[in-house]
Scaffold this active site. Structure first.
Site, PDB file in Angstrom:
ATOM      1  CB  CYS A  39      -7.978  55.538  35.684  1.00 16.89           C
ATOM      2  SG  CYS A  39      -6.448  56.343  36.186  1.00 16.89           S
ATOM      3  CG  ASP A  41      -4.274  57.702  33.657  1.00 16.87           C
ATOM      4  OD1 ASP A  41      -4.071  57.164  32.551  1.00 16.87           O
ATOM      5  OD2 ASP A  41      -5.205  58.487  33.879  1.00 16.87           O
ATOM      6  CB  CYS A  64      -6.354  63.154  32.476  1.00 19.40           C
ATOM      7  SG  CYS A  64      -6.602  62.941  34.253  1.00 19.40           S
ATOM      8  CB  CYS A 108      -6.631  62.794  39.054  1.00 19.58           C
ATOM      9  SG  CYS A 108      -7.633  62.370  37.625  1.00 19.58           S
TER      10      CYS A 108
HETATM   11  S1  FES Z   1      -7.960  59.838  34.752  1.00 24.90           S
HETATM   12 FE1  FES Z   1      -6.636  58.518  35.835  1.00 24.90          FE
HETATM   13  S2  FES Z   1      -5.342  59.869  36.891  1.00 24.90           S
HETATM   14 FE2  FES Z   1      -6.650  61.169  35.820  1.00 24.90          FE
END
Ligand code: FES
Length: 128
Positions: A39, A41, A64, A108
């Site tokens: 994603c 992140d 997030c 996540c």
């Molecule tokens: S949306 Fe990627 S870690 Fe939460």
């Protein structure tokens, strides 16, 4: 922008997202890793391992609320475990401890479990 519906989250996950445990780098550590998930992140983990057990684990993420909750819960699950035990903490273990996450946020928990595993591998590598 995706709208997050709080009713899809259990209290445990909301509580860890709002009041994350063990957030921020450790001053003393002997295991560390930074992982970026699909994603985009990133999650970073630090471990202080003493006498074969994780004395402290900490994390940061630019992700997030679900990734904050996942990182926080994963540090709680890792504390007191051996490296072998910590490495076997899975996405499912993190999700179960958070009482679940909505489907679109379940990756996540995988990012957190993978970041912990990578920090354990880093610790093992440094022991050699
Ligand atoms: S949306 Fe990627 S870690 Fe939460």
């Amino acid at each position: 922008m995706e709208v997050i519906n709080l009713k899809d989250f259990h209290l445990t996950a909301i509580e860890h997202a709002n009041d994350p445990r063990n957030m921020g780098p450790l001053k003393e550590f002997n295991g560390h890793a930074r992982i970026t998930g699909p994603c985009g992140d990133t999650m970073e983990f630090w471990l202080e391992v003493q006498d074969g057990k994780i004395k402290k684990a900490s994390f940061i993420t630019d992700g997030c609320g679900s990734s904050i909750a996942s990182g926080s819960m994963t540090t709680c699950l890792a504390a007191g475990k051996t490296i072998g035990e910590a490495k076997s903490i899975s996405q499912k273990n993190v999700l179960d401890a958070l009482e679940g996450l909505p489907e679109e946020s379940q990756h996540c928990a995988l990012l957190a479990a993978n970041a912990l595993k990578a920090a354990c591998d880093d610790y093992m590598k440094k022991q050699k």
